[in-house]
Design a protein around this motif. Structure first.
Motif, PDB file in Angstrom:
ATOM      1  N   TYR A 550      15.762  -1.634 -19.283  1.00 32.62           N
ATOM      2  CA  TYR A 550      15.289  -1.738 -17.908  1.00 32.62           C
ATOM      3  C   TYR A 550      13.885  -2.335 -17.892  1.00 32.62           C
ATOM      4  N   SER A 551      13.514  -2.896 -16.740  1.00 32.91           N
ATOM      5  CA  SER A 551      12.124  -3.274 -16.481  1.00 32.91           C
ATOM      6  C   SER A 551      11.597  -2.356 -15.393  1.00 32.91           C
ATOM      7  N   SER A 552      10.270  -2.183 -15.351  1.00 35.57           N
ATOM      8  CA  SER A 552       9.745  -1.153 -14.473  1.00 35.57           C
ATOM      9  C   SER A 552       8.374  -1.526 -13.930  1.00 35.57           C
ATOM     10  N   LYS A 553       8.124  -1.076 -12.710  1.00 33.06           N
ATOM     11  CA  LYS A 553       6.787  -1.052 -12.145  1.00 33.06           C
ATOM     12  C   LYS A 553       6.275   0.383 -12.300  1.00 33.06           C
ATOM     13  N   GLN A 554       5.174   0.531 -13.030  1.00 31.81           N
ATOM     14  CA  GLN A 554       4.635   1.868 -13.280  1.00 31.81           C
ATOM     15  C   GLN A 554       3.257   1.998 -12.640  1.00 31.81           C
ATOM     16  N   ALA A 555       3.115   2.996 -11.788  1.00 30.91           N
ATOM     17  CA  ALA A 555       1.828   3.250 -11.134  1.00 30.91           C
ATOM     18  C   ALA A 555       1.048   4.292 -11.924  1.00 30.91           C
ATOM     19  N   LEU A 569      -0.705  10.923 -13.354  1.00 30.06           N
ATOM     20  CA  LEU A 569       0.734  10.795 -13.168  1.00 30.06           C
ATOM     21  C   LEU A 569       1.154   9.336 -13.261  1.00 30.06           C
ATOM     22  N   LEU A 570       2.362   9.124 -13.798  1.00 27.28           N
ATOM     23  CA  LEU A 570       2.862   7.764 -14.034  1.00 27.28           C
ATOM     24  C   LEU A 570       4.241   7.582 -13.395  1.00 27.28           C
ATOM     25  N   PRO A 571       4.318   7.573 -12.072  1.00 25.23           N
ATOM     26  CA  PRO A 571       5.619   7.334 -11.422  1.00 25.23           C
ATOM     27  C   PRO A 571       6.071   5.894 -11.636  1.00 25.23           C
ATOM     28  N   GLU A 572       7.401   5.697 -11.667  1.00 21.54           N
ATOM     29  CA  GLU A 572       7.952   4.367 -11.931  1.00 21.54           C
ATOM     30  C   GLU A 572       9.000   3.978 -10.900  1.00 21.54           C
ATOM     31  N   LYS A 573       9.170   2.682 -10.755  1.00 21.56           N
ATOM     32  CA  LYS A 573      10.296   2.108 -10.016  1.00 21.56           C
ATOM     33  C   LYS A 573      11.028   1.212 -11.003  1.00 21.56           C
ATOM     34  N   ARG A 574      12.140   1.703 -11.540  1.00 24.52           N
ATOM     35  CA  ARG A 574      12.858   0.983 -12.588  1.00 24.52           C
ATOM     36  C   ARG A 574      13.977   0.121 -12.010  1.00 24.52           C
ATOM     37  N   THR A 575      14.214  -1.012 -12.673  1.00 23.21           N
ATOM     38  CA  THR A 575      15.370  -1.851 -12.373  1.00 23.21           C
ATOM     39  C   THR A 575      16.148  -2.037 -13.674  1.00 23.21           C
ATOM     40  N   TYR A 576      17.373  -1.516 -13.703  1.00 22.67           N
ATOM     41  CA  TYR A 576      18.187  -1.601 -14.916  1.00 22.67           C
ATOM     42  C   TYR A 576      18.803  -2.993 -15.014  1.00 22.67           C
ATOM     43  N   LEU A 577      18.726  -3.569 -16.215  1.00 25.81           N
ATOM     44  CA  LEU A 577      18.974  -4.987 -16.413  1.00 25.81           C
ATOM     45  C   LEU A 577      20.420  -5.391 -16.159  1.00 25.81           C
ATOM     46  N   VAL A 578      21.364  -4.514 -16.469  1.00 20.64           N
ATOM     47  CA  VAL A 578      22.773  -4.876 -16.325  1.00 20.64           C
ATOM     48  C   VAL A 578      23.254  -4.631 -14.893  1.00 20.64           C
TER      49      VAL A 578
END
Length: 666
Positions: A550-555, A569-578
């Motif tokens: 996955y690729s992710s935006k991590q705040a 804190l490290l919240p993320e918004k992940r996008t799974y590649l497949v």
């Protein structure tokens, strides 16, 4: 050829299940010891071959064998190893294999720990469990084969559902299934007792540890599922009354009633019919949950939503199991007599009221879960039955139930005196009221009538559990003697007290988080600070990171309290590649008295990010209370009195088959 070996192993397991069902049952009916002796080796062989099938499927996942349709649909070469393993039960076919493995594992355990039981009883119990195995193995082989091949073989798999790529989902389904399937043992003992006409206290004593172990596993499974939803879904909640959540909660409620009813049947030879019905109902609700998850008739993040034809198979199997069990009960019911008599004011009455309340709660949840389905089926005007309905009815019914939990242990069997009980309970009531009034003010600086009631009932349950435990020790000035007396208290007593104390912890946690949680959903720019619940939240920045699949935006969110950094804190918004599915990974700072929870949303106008900030007081107490309940049940299941009684029964066993077939009125 590994998948073919797994498929063939399932076929052999089905053949052994047929032998395990038919031959021992005929042997018990005709008193043929050689036929009854077939039950144990057949059950153990079935367990062995299902293990082989499970290992074959696991091998296919680990080796990325995408020629297997199930592997291609639920895995990917970039998937981390732990999720390749959990992908085995991540969808319909593999979860059925896990169910069958658990069922054969419980059956194997019965063959090991039933040496002191009469041969005809063991034969019937294993035959009933074999019949259930036949149903699920046929389901797999005819409609849901996990080893089905696909041609041409895809070069890459479709990946596991991103929702399931979480550590909690590695453990949650096995625990939940162990609970679901574990109730099949209590069910099998009940049906075997009906078939053999031996509904006595010994039957209840044999069933009780098995039912308690199943309840413990189900409690842990539900707790892990709640914890997973809180951490993984990014909505900050711990229970949403989702239909599939309800499908696991209903057998838990009936299982709770069952283990209490078994105690009465064992100790007082009462509630025999009630206990049999609860054993049938607990396992039937487990099968109902299987139907709801796999039928495609509901929408849920937990549902497999597969071909409705598969749901029809489970519905037919459910009708056979429930219908056959209730028919057998109806035929035997006229001969079932409870010989234990009790007054209106007694422990038996308290336990009966406890069980009635648990069943009322279960039926209200069942109604709320199934009613929208019936409305839709008959094209009636749509009606939404959601969280407000469940919250209201559950809260109202929990009030008397919590009162009974505190009262019941202090009542004597057969007959109790009001004066003696109320003398003890008055002290506990005062402690509960003090906790309910003072605690919210001390912690939150405010309260309300509903909060005071909730905290008081939680304090009442905890105080009653502690007082009951220590009233079992002799009053003495010697610390050594007190310790000695504490060691002599049965594990079942410790288990009951710890479980009831856990209920109090759970109620306090639910009350606090429901009344005092705070939420803010706002856009934040880098460097901006937002104050909430005495904490300062600062968005430090957002960066791109790359995971294994996955690729992710991590705040980065810095949390301050009184100008002191307390969490990063490290919240993320992940996008799974497949699957290209966006997923939220919350950033959580966990504490004993509160959680600080941050979820990252979408980017807004290129210079801000949507943020959800949560302050969750005492939310960890919810899961601590549930785990204390499970630990209490585990202690009770390991009570040494069960082993001693079974040993005495083995030594005094009557060899005559005629004497073993005592009347159900014994």
């Amino acid at each position: 050829m590994i998948p073919e070996i797994g498929h063939f192993a399932l076929i052999i397991a089905l053949c052994l299940a047929l032998v395990q069902t038919i031959v021992p049952l005929l042997g018990a009916q005709t008193n043929t010891s050689q036929w009854m002796a077939v039950a144990k080796p057949a059950a153990r062989g079935q367990f062995l071959f299902i293990i082989i099938a499970f290992i074959c499927l696991a091998y296919s996942f680990v080796k990325n064998d995408f020629s297997v349709f199930y592997v291609a649909n639920n895995s990917n070469s970039a998937l981390p190893l732990q999720y390749k393993i959990s992908a085995i039960w991540g969808a319909h076919e593999g979860s059925l294999l896990l169910w069958s493995l658990m069922l054969s594992g419980w059956t194997f355990a019965v063959t090991i720990f039933s040496r002191s039981l009469p041969n005809d009883m063991v034969a019937r119990v294993l035959a009933v469990m074999g019949f259930v195995s036949i149903g699920f193995l046929l389901f797999m082989l005819l409609t849901s084969n996990p080893f089905e091949r696909i041609f041409p073989m895809p070069l890459e798999g479709k990946d596991l559902n991103p929702l399931l790529q979480d550590p909690g989902l590695v453990i949650h389904p096995p625990m939940l299934y162990m609970g679901y399937v574990g109730f099949s043992v209590a069910f099998a003992f009940a049906i075997a007792a009906l078939l053999g006409g031996k509904l006595d206290s010994a039957w209840a004593r044999w069933s009780r540890p098995w039912a308690t172990f199943a309840w413990v596993f189900l409690t842990i499974g539900i707790t892990l599922g709640s914890w997973w939803a809180y951490h993984e879904l990014g909505w900050g909640g711990w229970w949403f009354w989702d239909p599939v959540e309800n499908a696991s909660f209903m057998p838990w409620l009936v299982g709770t009633a069952l283990i209490h009813s078994l105690a009465v049947t064992e100790k007082r030879a009462s509630f025999k019919s009630w206990t049999v019905l609860l054993a049938i109902l607990a396992f039937s609700l487990s099968l109902l949950g299987t139907f709801l998850v796999r039928s495609g008739i509901l929408v849920s993040v937990h549902a497999f939503a597969t071909d409705p034809a598969r749901g029809l198979y489970i519905l037919i199997f459910l009708a056979i199991v429930i219908g056959g069990s209730l028919l057998l009960f109806a035929l035997r019911a006229p001969y079932i007599k409870s010989i234990g008599h009790f007054d209106l004011f007694s422990r038996e009455t308290a336990l009966l009221l406890n069980n009635v309340l648990l069943l009322v709660v279960m039926f209200t949840i069942l109604f709320g879960t199934l009613y929208p389905l019936f409305i839709d089926a008959f094209d009636m005007p749509s009606l939404s039955v959601g969280k407000p309905y469940f919250d209201l009815v559950f809260s109202v019914l929990m009030l008397p139930l919590l009162l009974v939990i505190g009262v019941g242990p202090f009542m004597r069997w057969k007959k109790a005196t009001m004066k003696d009980v109320f003398k003890k309970l008055s002290k506990i009531a005062i402690v509960g009221l003090v906790i309910g009034i003072a605690f919210p003010y001390i912690v939150a600086g405010k309260t309300s009538i509903l909060v005071a009631i909730g905290i008081s009932l939680g304090g009442w349950s905890m105080a009653a559990a502690i007082y009951y435990l220590f009233k079992n020790t002799s009053r003495t000035d010697s610390g050594a003697n007190i310790l000695q007396h504490l060691k002599k208290i049965p594990r079942a007593t410790y288990g009951m007290s710890i479980a009831h104390f856990g209920i109090g912890i759970f109620v306090v946690g639910v009350t606090f988080v429901s009344a005092f949680e705070q939420v803010k959903e706002i856009p934040m720019q880098v460097g901006q600070k937002i104050e909430m619940a005495g904490y300062m939240f600062e968005l430090g920045g957002v960066e791109d990171i790359q995971g294994p699949n996955y690729s992710s935006k991590q705040a980065t969110v810095n949390v301050y309290k009184n100008d002191r950094l307390v969490a990063k804190l490290l919240p993320e918004k992940r996008t799974y590649l497949v699957q290209k599915s966006p997923m939220t990974e919350a950033g959580i700072d966990t504490g004993f008295l509160r959680d600080v929870y941050v979820a990252l949303g979408e980017e807004i106008d290129g210079n801000a990010w949507g943020m959800r900030l949560y302050y969750k007081p005492f939310i960890q107490w919810i899961w601590m209370g549930a785990l204390l309940m499970a630990f209490g049940g585990l202690l009770a299941a390991f009570d040494r009195r069960y082993r001693l009684k079974l040993k005495r029964e083995k030594q005094s066993a009557v060899p005559s088959s005629r004497k073993q077939r005592l009347a159900v009125t014994s």
